[in-house]
Design an enzyme around this catalytic site. Structure first.
Site, PDB file in Angstrom:
ATOM      1  N   VAL A 118       0.850  -1.190   0.000  1.00  0.00           N
ATOM      2  CA  VAL A 118       0.000   0.000   0.000  1.00  0.00           C
ATOM      3  C   VAL A 118       0.884   1.237   0.000  1.00  0.00           C
ATOM      4  O   VAL A 118       1.848   1.323   0.764  1.00  0.00           O
ATOM      5  CB  VAL A 118      -0.897   0.018   1.262  1.00  0.00           C
ATOM      6  N   CYS A 119       0.551   2.192  -0.855  1.00  0.00           N
ATOM      7  CA  CYS A 119       1.224   3.490  -0.839  1.00  0.00           C
ATOM      8  C   CYS A 119       0.138   4.567  -0.758  1.00  0.00           C
ATOM      9  O   CYS A 119      -1.016   4.257  -0.471  1.00  0.00           O
ATOM     10  CB  CYS A 119       2.112   3.672  -2.066  1.00  0.00           C
ATOM     11  N   LYS A 120       0.495   5.789  -1.009  1.00  0.00           N
ATOM     12  CA  LYS A 120      -0.485   6.873  -0.858  1.00  0.00           C
ATOM     13  C   LYS A 120      -1.604   6.790  -1.890  1.00  0.00           C
ATOM     14  O   LYS A 120      -2.777   6.834  -1.555  1.00  0.00           O
ATOM     15  CB  LYS A 120       0.208   8.231  -0.934  1.00  0.00           C
TER      16      LYS A 120
END
Length: 160
Positions: A118-120
């Site tokens: 998960v990233c932004k």
């Protein structure tokens, strides 16, 4: 032969759609067919690459929830500590992208489980997915849309 057909088709279309910008566009296409062809080829290759990569390794928020609940997936949040503390998926491990290489042993312990990166906003997670896949982890997936999509879907976040 091909150039003549193209010019005839462009002339017919030009008569139907008149305007100075359209005329300039058609003139450019007629004067630079190789350049336009190369552009269309690169554009097609880029679109195919993006479609293939987005469909191959990404999961939606709903699919991620199912993987977490049914297969005890490991969630790796690659955002910086401040963003992570502002809100993250319950049970997620915060490993900033700059420290992924250092945390490889920790992640290898979860080799039998799916790993969701998960990233932004879903853009930078692909780099981490590629690194983890290259390291031999079999089921590494990215969350499409990242935490922004997770929150937009109204799914819960933990703030610590």
């Amino acid at each position: 032969m091909y150039t003549v057909r193209l010019q005839i088709a462009l002339n017919v279309y030009r008569e139907e759609c008149s305007g100075p910008m359209i005329d300039q566009l058609f003139e450019f296409v007629q004067n630079h067919p190789l350049l336009v062809g190369a552009f269309l080829l690169v554009l097609t290759a880029w679109i195919a690459y993006e479609v293939r990569n987005s469909a191959a390794s990404g999961v939606t928020s709903g699919q991620a929830t199912q993987l977490i609940n049914r297969e005890d997936a490991v969630v790796v949040d690659t955002r910086e500590v401040g963003d992570f503390k502002a809100g993250h998926i319950a049970g997620a491990r915060n490993i900033p992208q700059s420290r992924i290489d250092d945390s490889m042993r920790e992640l290898e312990k979860a080799k039998d489980k799916p790993i969701i990166v998960v990233c932004k906003n879903g853009q930078s997670a692909g780099i981490t997915v590629a690194k983890l896949t290259k390291a031999g982890l079999p089921r590494v997936l990215k969350l499409k849309g990242g935490m922004m999509q997770w929150q937009a879907d109204g799914l819960p976040v933990v703030k610590k």
